[in-house]
Write an enzyme that holds these catalytic residues in place. Structure first.
Site, PDB file in Angstrom:
ATOM      1  N   PHE A  57      -3.626   4.318  -5.968  1.00 11.78           N
ATOM      2  CA  PHE A  57      -3.222   3.388  -7.100  1.00 11.78           C
ATOM      3  C   PHE A  57      -4.333   2.554  -7.060  1.00 11.78           C
ATOM      4  CE2 PHE A  57      -0.804  -0.438  -7.973  1.00 11.78           C
ATOM      5  CZ  PHE A  57      -0.467  -0.017  -9.602  1.00 11.78           C
ATOM      6  N   GLY A  69       0.961  -1.080   0.250  1.00 10.42           N
ATOM      7  CA  GLY A  69      -0.051  -0.018   0.327  1.00 10.42           C
ATOM      8  C   GLY A  69       1.149   0.923   0.021  1.00 10.42           C
ATOM      9  N   LEU A  70       0.347   2.528   0.757  1.00  7.28           N
ATOM     10  CA  LEU A  70       0.958   3.860   1.031  1.00  7.28           C
ATOM     11  C   LEU A  70       1.641   3.591  -0.531  1.00  7.28           C
ATOM     12  CD1 LEU A  70       3.837   3.245   3.938  1.00  7.28           C
ATOM     13  CD2 LEU A  70       1.185   3.787   3.954  1.00  7.28           C
ATOM     14  N   CYS A  71       0.643   3.907  -1.418  1.00  2.67           N
ATOM     15  CA  CYS A  71       0.563   3.895  -2.863  1.00  2.67           C
ATOM     16  C   CYS A  71      -1.071   5.180  -3.454  1.00  2.67           C
ATOM     17  CB  CYS A  71       1.058   3.288  -3.707  1.00  2.67           C
ATOM     18  SG  CYS A  71      -0.291   2.691  -3.859  1.00  2.67           S
ATOM     19  N   GLY A  72      -1.554   6.045  -2.405  1.00  5.84           N
ATOM     20  CA  GLY A  72      -2.658   6.888  -3.009  1.00  5.84           C
ATOM     21  C   GLY A  72      -3.768   5.629  -3.165  1.00  5.84           C
TER      22      GLY A  72
END
Lengths: 295, 137
Positions: free
Chosen positions: A92, A87-90
């Site tokens: 996406f 995760g941690l990709c907005g």
């Protein structure tokens, strides 16, 4: 009212988070550059392959199962969905999942059978909660996008397609536009569409000489070429998806770093005000105490 | 004009350089291509691809797996799925792969699809070893 110590520790923890997010941003930026490089390098290869397929198919009047037929009414479909493991990709992964879910409900009326291949843990988890199971599930895409992995997926899909299990193969992925812009798209990979990609126009000389020797026969060549073309397309989509992931993560992390900065600023102001207030309070207490003694 | 272009998924290895001679592992056996070769389109298999630059240039060799070659009057276009030169090859790994492939191929109980797969693997490993040891003459 939080104490001075509470605020102090909040500032410290926010600073630590900021350090992590800015480090993640740098890592993503480096990975993005490499992924972008991959895509650019792949283009000439993919283009010459497709052009050759179109040229051979047109000049030699070859018909092949994997080539697009003018009349078709697809009833079964295989969808490959590309997301990421982490995760941690907005937005996406969320974007891909929502798009796929919407597509699935649209497809229910048109197709008798819809099968899914999931790449990436996030998309599998999302659909597991909705009781949708994939026929195949692959992880570990973000470590290294290898051509072998793509070829392996492609091989399985093409075998199922050739056996007649599916009439169509589509892929859903984040198309890489730029580091800050990604688009969720759905592309048809099989049958292969060769419209308008051949190297010659009608009035131009064909690229092949009349006495061109084919080794092996054109039908056999086109079969190999189409297989490879499909693998290259899967690889390209994976590269784009990975580049998009890093781009999205970079943007998300930049925003978090900025937000953390603002949070720290706000907290520092509160901290200073509180500190000043307590000093003032202490001063008042001292002066009132002195006044009382003097009085 | 006898220009060679080699394209792989990761890079353009040779971009239109003038050649003296090109040697490819084609579908029906190895092909030695000189200027003035008849137009031909052929697929390539695992093997060693060699080319020599014009005017007494050095001979270069790369190990390839799959690809195609297109010979036109203007020159030779090659598309290769992989193209590894000497410095890209891990000799130890190739030798391990070769001995593993031979072991499986010599097993009488091997599955037909395994035989096919390891037959290709064996040839790939052999090509890599040949390039790595400069033993392709």
């Amino acid at each position: 009212m939080p104490s001075l110590k509470d605020i102090r520790s909040r500032i410290d923890s926010t600073k630590n988070t900021q350090k992590i997010t800015s480090a993640l941003k740098l890592v993503s930026a480096a990975k993005l550059r490499r992924a972008q490089h991959n895509i650019v390098n792949l283009r000439p290869y993919a283009k010459s392959l497709l052009t050759l397929i179109a040229d051979v198919a047109e000049t030699q009047k070859v018909e092949h199962k994997l080539l697009a037929q003018p009349t078709e009414d697809p009833k079964s479909i295989l969808m490959i969905v590309l997301a990421s493991d982490r995760g941690l990709c907005g937005s996406f992964n969320a974007g891909i999942c929502k798009f796929t879910e919407q597509k699935l409900s649209e497809m229910k009326s048109q197709y008798d059978k819809v099968d899914l291949i999931f790449v990436g843990r996030r998309v599998k988890d999302y659909f597991a909660r909705r009781k949708v199971d994939p026929v195949e599930y692959i992880t570990g895409l973000d470590k290294d996008i290898s051509y072998e992995l793509a070829a392996d997926v492609a091989q399985k899909a093409i075998k199922a397609y050739e056996k007649g299990h599916y009439d169509e193969v589509k892929i859903v992925y984040n198309e890489f536009k730029s580091a800050i812009a990604q688009d969720v798209v759905c592309e048809r990979l099989l049958p292969v569409d060769t419209d308008g990609v051949n190297s010659f126009d009608n009035d131009e000389e064909p690229r092949f000489a009349k006495d061109l020797i084919f080794e092996p026969a054109p039908e056999k060549i086109i079969d190999e070429l189409l297989n490879k073309h499909f693998a290259v397309q899967v690889y390209r989509c994976m590269s784009e998806s990975v580049a998009s992931e890093h781009g999205a993560r970079m943007t998300a992390m930049e925003n978090s770093t900025k937000n953390a900065g603002e949070l720290i600023k706000g907290l520092t102001t509160t901290y200073n005000k509180l500190r000043q207030a307590s000093i003032t309070k202490e001063l008042i207490e001292i002066t009132t105490g002195a006044e009382a003694l003097n009085g | 004009m006898f220009a060679l272009t080699i394209v792989t998924p990761t890079k353009i290895l040779v971009n239109g350089a003038e050649m003296e001679e090109v040697f490819v592992p084609a579908h029906r056996g190895e092909l030695d291509i000189y200027p003035g070769h008849a137009p031909l389109l052929s697929t390539l298999t695992e093997g060693v691809l060699r080319y020599r630059l014009k005017d007494g240039g050095k001979e270069e060799a790369v190990a390839i797996s799959w690809g195609y070659v297109e010979i036109t009057p203007g020159g030779v276009q090659i598309l290769a799925e992989t193209a590894e030169s000497k410095k890209d090859i891990d000799l130890q790994r190739a030798e391990d792969a070769l001995s593993k492939a031979i072991e499986i191929l010599e097993n009488p109980n091997a599955q037909p699809e395994d035989v096919e797969k390891y037959h290709h693997k064996r040839r790939r490993a052999e090509a890599r070893i040949a390039v790595s040891k400069d033993e392709f003459q």
